[in-house]
Design a protein around this motif. Structure first.
Motif, PDB file in Angstrom:
ATOM      1  N   LEU A   1       0.725  -1.176   0.009  1.00 58.27           N
ATOM      2  CA  LEU A   1       0.068   0.045   0.145  1.00 58.27           C
ATOM      3  C   LEU A   1       0.609   1.215  -0.061  1.00 58.27           C
ATOM      4  CD1 LEU A   1      -3.081  -0.960   2.580  1.00 58.27           C
ATOM      5  CD2 LEU A   1      -2.887  -1.014   0.019  1.00 58.27           C
ATOM      6  N   LEU A   2       1.829   1.165   0.523  1.00 61.14           N
ATOM      7  CA  LEU A   2       2.961   2.322   0.619  1.00 61.14           C
ATOM      8  C   LEU A   2       3.895   2.405  -0.600  1.00 61.14           C
ATOM      9  CD1 LEU A   2       4.036   2.133   4.371  1.00 61.14           C
ATOM     10  CD2 LEU A   2       2.251   3.634   3.498  1.00 61.14           C
ATOM     11  N   SER A   3       3.657   1.456  -1.648  1.00 62.74           N
ATOM     12  CA  SER A   3       4.623   1.621  -2.660  1.00 62.74           C
ATOM     13  C   SER A   3       4.202   2.770  -3.691  1.00 62.74           C
ATOM     14  CB  SER A   3       4.347   0.466  -3.493  1.00 62.74           C
ATOM     15  OG  SER A   3       3.385   0.071  -4.060  1.00 62.74           O
ATOM     16  N   LYS A   4       5.173   3.364  -4.278  1.00 58.58           N
ATOM     17  CA  LYS A   4       4.954   4.273  -5.247  1.00 58.58           C
ATOM     18  C   LYS A   4       3.749   3.992  -6.380  1.00 58.58           C
ATOM     19  CE  LYS A   4       7.346   7.494  -8.290  1.00 58.58           C
ATOM     20  NZ  LYS A   4       8.535   8.028  -8.933  1.00 58.58           N
ATOM     21  N   GLU A   5       3.689   2.644  -6.876  1.00 58.38           N
ATOM     22  CA  GLU A   5       2.924   2.276  -7.593  1.00 58.38           C
ATOM     23  C   GLU A   5       1.546   2.273  -7.071  1.00 58.38           C
ATOM     24  OE1 GLU A   5       1.707  -1.830 -10.257  1.00 58.38           O
ATOM     25  OE2 GLU A   5       3.350  -1.867  -8.783  1.00 58.38           O
ATOM     26  N   VAL A   6       1.186   2.288  -5.859  1.00 56.08           N
ATOM     27  CA  VAL A   6      -0.179   2.094  -5.453  1.00 56.08           C
ATOM     28  C   VAL A   6      -0.380   3.343  -4.881  1.00 56.08           C
ATOM     29  CG1 VAL A   6      -1.634   1.269  -3.590  1.00 56.08           C
ATOM     30  CG2 VAL A   6      -0.139  -0.551  -4.857  1.00 56.08           C
ATOM     31  N   GLN A   7       0.380   4.116  -4.456  1.00 55.60           N
ATOM     32  CA  GLN A   7       0.297   5.405  -3.886  1.00 55.60           C
ATOM     33  C   GLN A   7       0.084   6.533  -5.087  1.00 55.60           C
ATOM     34  OE1 GLN A   7       0.661   7.069  -0.267  1.00 55.60           O
ATOM     35  NE2 GLN A   7      -0.255   5.066  -0.052  1.00 55.60           N
ATOM     36  N   GLN A   8       0.321   6.228  -6.228  1.00 56.08           N
ATOM     37  CA  GLN A   8       0.157   7.173  -7.190  1.00 56.08           C
ATOM     38  C   GLN A   8      -1.378   7.005  -7.644  1.00 56.08           C
ATOM     39  OE1 GLN A   8       3.071   6.456 -10.170  1.00 56.08           O
ATOM     40  NE2 GLN A   8       2.258   4.461 -10.785  1.00 56.08           N
ATOM     41  N   THR A   9      -2.108   5.959  -7.288  1.00 56.84           N
ATOM     42  CA  THR A   9      -3.610   5.823  -7.401  1.00 56.84           C
ATOM     43  C   THR A   9      -4.521   6.528  -6.630  1.00 56.84           C
ATOM     44  OG1 THR A   9      -3.829   3.757  -6.168  1.00 56.84           O
ATOM     45  CG2 THR A   9      -2.785   3.429  -8.410  1.00 56.84           C
ATOM     46  N   LEU A  10      -3.787   7.242  -5.701  1.00 58.12           N
ATOM     47  CA  LEU A  10      -4.852   7.529  -4.589  1.00 58.12           C
ATOM     48  C   LEU A  10      -5.590   8.954  -5.325  1.00 58.12           C
ATOM     49  CD1 LEU A  10      -2.368   7.774  -1.424  1.00 58.12           C
ATOM     50  CD2 LEU A  10      -4.730   6.718  -1.611  1.00 58.12           C
ATOM     51  N   GLY A  11      -4.811   9.790  -6.110  1.00 53.09           N
ATOM     52  CA  GLY A  11      -5.721  10.771  -6.755  1.00 53.09           C
ATOM     53  C   GLY A  11      -6.650  10.673  -7.379  1.00 53.09           C
TER      54      GLY A  11
ATOM     55  N   SER B   1      -1.086  11.507  -1.804  1.00 52.75           N
ATOM     56  CA  SER B   1      -0.077  10.809  -1.198  1.00 52.75           C
ATOM     57  C   SER B   1       0.894  11.647  -0.449  1.00 52.75           C
ATOM     58  CB  SER B   1       0.720  10.141  -2.219  1.00 52.75           C
ATOM     59  OG  SER B   1       1.840   9.444  -1.556  1.00 52.75           O
ATOM     60  N   ALA B   2       1.418  11.145   0.759  1.00 51.78           N
ATOM     61  CA  ALA B   2       2.410  11.919   1.496  1.00 51.78           C
ATOM     62  C   ALA B   2       3.768  11.763   0.883  1.00 51.78           C
ATOM     63  CB  ALA B   2       2.487  11.688   2.931  1.00 51.78           C
ATOM     64  N   ARG B   3       3.976  10.687  -0.101  1.00 51.63           N
ATOM     65  CA  ARG B   3       5.260  10.178  -0.271  1.00 51.63           C
ATOM     66  C   ARG B   3       5.965  11.638  -1.117  1.00 51.63           C
ATOM     67  NH1 ARG B   3       6.693   4.659  -1.792  1.00 51.63           N
ATOM     68  NH2 ARG B   3       8.509   5.839  -3.090  1.00 51.63           N
ATOM     69  N   THR B   4       7.186  11.888  -0.794  1.00 48.83           N
ATOM     70  CA  THR B   4       8.108  12.978  -1.239  1.00 48.83           C
ATOM     71  C   THR B   4       8.108  12.886  -2.649  1.00 48.83           C
ATOM     72  OG1 THR B   4      10.031  11.827  -0.721  1.00 48.83           O
ATOM     73  CG2 THR B   4       9.052  13.234   0.914  1.00 48.83           C
ATOM     74  N   ASP B   5       7.939  11.929  -3.380  1.00 50.52           N
ATOM     75  CA  ASP B   5       8.536  11.594  -4.805  1.00 50.52           C
ATOM     76  C   ASP B   5       7.158  11.448  -5.739  1.00 50.52           C
ATOM     77  OD1 ASP B   5       7.440   9.116  -3.811  1.00 50.52           O
ATOM     78  OD2 ASP B   5       9.068   8.082  -4.775  1.00 50.52           O
ATOM     79  N   LEU B   6       6.004  11.812  -5.207  1.00 53.69           N
ATOM     80  CA  LEU B   6       4.618  11.836  -5.879  1.00 53.69           C
ATOM     81  C   LEU B   6       3.925  13.174  -5.712  1.00 53.69           C
ATOM     82  CD1 LEU B   6       3.147   8.483  -5.127  1.00 53.69           C
ATOM     83  CD2 LEU B   6       4.109   9.529  -7.377  1.00 53.69           C
ATOM     84  N   ALA B   7       3.359  13.738  -6.434  1.00 50.82           N
ATOM     85  CA  ALA B   7       2.533  15.055  -6.526  1.00 50.82           C
ATOM     86  C   ALA B   7       1.049  14.669  -6.412  1.00 50.82           C
ATOM     87  CB  ALA B   7       2.813  15.871  -7.731  1.00 50.82           C
ATOM     88  N   ASP B   8       0.028  15.387  -6.277  1.00 49.75           N
ATOM     89  CA  ASP B   8      -1.241  15.026  -6.232  1.00 49.75           C
ATOM     90  C   ASP B   8      -1.838  15.162  -7.680  1.00 49.75           C
ATOM     91  OD1 ASP B   8      -4.280  16.789  -5.071  1.00 49.75           O
ATOM     92  OD2 ASP B   8      -3.817  14.486  -5.389  1.00 49.75           O
ATOM     93  N   ALA B   9      -1.224  14.229  -8.369  1.00 49.62           N
ATOM     94  CA  ALA B   9      -1.801  14.126  -9.639  1.00 49.62           C
ATOM     95  C   ALA B   9      -3.056  13.127  -9.908  1.00 49.62           C
ATOM     96  CB  ALA B   9      -0.722  13.314 -10.709  1.00 49.62           C
ATOM     97  N   THR B  10      -4.226  13.851 -10.470  1.00 47.58           N
ATOM     98  CA  THR B  10      -5.250  13.126 -10.531  1.00 47.58           C
ATOM     99  C   THR B  10      -6.057  13.339 -11.958  1.00 47.58           C
ATOM    100  OG1 THR B  10      -6.449  15.456 -10.158  1.00 47.58           O
ATOM    101  CG2 THR B  10      -6.066  13.827  -8.215  1.00 47.58           C
TER     102      THR B  10
ATOM    103  N   PRO C   1     -11.948  16.027 -11.501  1.00 48.75           N
ATOM    104  CA  PRO C   1     -11.936  16.763  -9.942  1.00 48.75           C
ATOM    105  C   PRO C   1     -10.694  16.301  -9.146  1.00 48.75           C
ATOM    106  CG  PRO C   1     -13.759  15.310  -9.947  1.00 48.75           C
ATOM    107  CD  PRO C   1     -13.193  15.344 -11.391  1.00 48.75           C
ATOM    108  N   SER C   2     -10.353  17.053  -8.292  1.00 46.79           N
ATOM    109  CA  SER C   2      -9.197  16.787  -7.615  1.00 46.79           C
ATOM    110  C   SER C   2      -9.307  17.411  -6.264  1.00 46.79           C
ATOM    111  CB  SER C   2      -7.875  17.137  -8.161  1.00 46.79           C
ATOM    112  OG  SER C   2      -7.877  18.495  -7.910  1.00 46.79           O
TER     113      SER C   2
END
Length: 351
Positions: free
Chosen positions: A285-295, A302-311, A315-316
């Protein structure tokens, strides 16, 4: 040894007297994968709101590892109360809940070190002692039935007689979002001012609710006109279920709008029956692959420093938060004061 303050335990344990109306969602797949944990099932106790995102990724997790996942979803306070009651016979492996309830679980000795890599997460997104981490960023808001023009609603507007019996917010001390309402009002009006406001609002309030998620369908159907909520849960409901309500942030007298950051924090339960399988799930769940699906998939951040809130183009959360000031409380201080604050709140509203 970490122990729960006695008085805090008395206040929040009262919710344990309620019948836990948890929704149990068994996440299964048609066939298991090839992982070594093929016969294992990880149990997740989670604050409600991430159900659809869970289903998608828990199915994928089982396909990849053979490990099934069961979810028990409830209000944030109920999640921790359930952990407390089951200490002699632990059932949960992973705990996901909003602040200050994750801090409450930690103070009560209900968590153990995560045992997973959280180096991609900033200090603001994790416990300095390594017992919990943000799995999805979220924010407090209110919702209004589509029959209401909520674009200019202020806090004082919510006191108007037209909302009597048509307004409800989840209960501070029981629900994470409800506790956030109290905390935000304390930030805006001071502790005495917050209690005075909530005392006046009680005239319109339908009554207590241990779960914010249960207010959504009531606003959708028009049984309620106004309720509190959070961006992640409410955006998901509007998008996937076509819920007939809009998201808004009540304005102060000067027109300023505010919200409270409410991340879903994830921890490993003390004496988790399937700790190693649980760690695999948390890593996933904490992996970059899964975290980038949050948006795009969960309307969370995602709180990960290597991800932005890309949606994508839809709407976002970021769009909704334009012009809204974000309050980030000291949750340790909130927890220390919560016993007295909840008692004062109950007294103010006549509870």
């Amino acid at each position: 040894m970490r122990t729960s303050p006695t008085r805090l335990s008395r206040v929040l344990s009262r919710t344990a007297l309620l019948v836990v109306t948890a929704t149990v969602v068994a996440v299964t797949a048609a066939c298991g994968g090839t992982g070594s944990g093929g016969s294992e099932t990880v149990t997740v106790y989670s604050a409600d709101g991430l159900d659809a995102w869970y289903r998608t990724h828990f199915d994928k997790f089982r396909s990849e590892t053979g490990i099934a996942v069961n979810v028990v979803a409830a209000g944030s306070g109920e999640v921790v109360n359930r952990l407390e009651k089951e200490q002699s016979n632990p059932q949960a492996d992973v705990v996901v809940t909003l602040p200050p309830f994750i801090q409450k679980a930690d103070a009560a000795g209900l968590l153990q070190p995560l045992g997973v890599d959280t180096s991609a997460y900033p200090a603001t997104g994790k416990d300095p002692n390594g017992r919990f981490v943000s799995v999805a960023g979220n924010y407090l808001n209110f919702i209004a039935n589509n029959s209401v023009d909520a674009s200019k609603l202020t806090w004082d507007d919510l006191l108007k007689p037209e909302y009597k019996g048509k307004l409800q917010y989840s209960t501070p001390g029981q629900a994470g979002d409800g506790t956030a309402v109290l905390i935000l009002l304390q930030q805006l009006r001071g502790k005495d001012g917050a209690l005075e406001y909530l005392k006046r609002l009680q005239v319109n309030n339908v009554g207590p609710s241990a779960s914010t998620g249960k207010l959504q369908p009531k606003v959708d159907k028009g049984e309620l006109l106004i309720a509190n909520g959070d961006i992640q849960m409410n955006m998901e409901s509007i998008t996937s279920k076509g819920s007939k309500f809009g998201i808004f942030f009540p304005a102060s007298a000067d027109g300023a709008k505010h919200t409270v950051a409410l991340p879903y924090f994830m921890g490993l339960a003390k004496a988790a029956p399937h700790a190693e399988a649980a760690k695999k799930l948390m890593d996933y769940l904490l992996s970059k692959e899964v975290q980038q699906t949050l948006g795009p998939d969960a309307f969370a951040v995602s709180a990960r420093t290597d991800l932005a809130d890309a949606t994508g183009s839809g709407p976002s959360p970021a769009a909704l938060l334009q012009g809204v000031q974000i309050v980030r409380p000291d949750w340790t201080k909130v927890l220390a004061d919560l016993n007295d604050d909840v008692a004062a709140y109950e007294k103010a509203i006549g509870g």
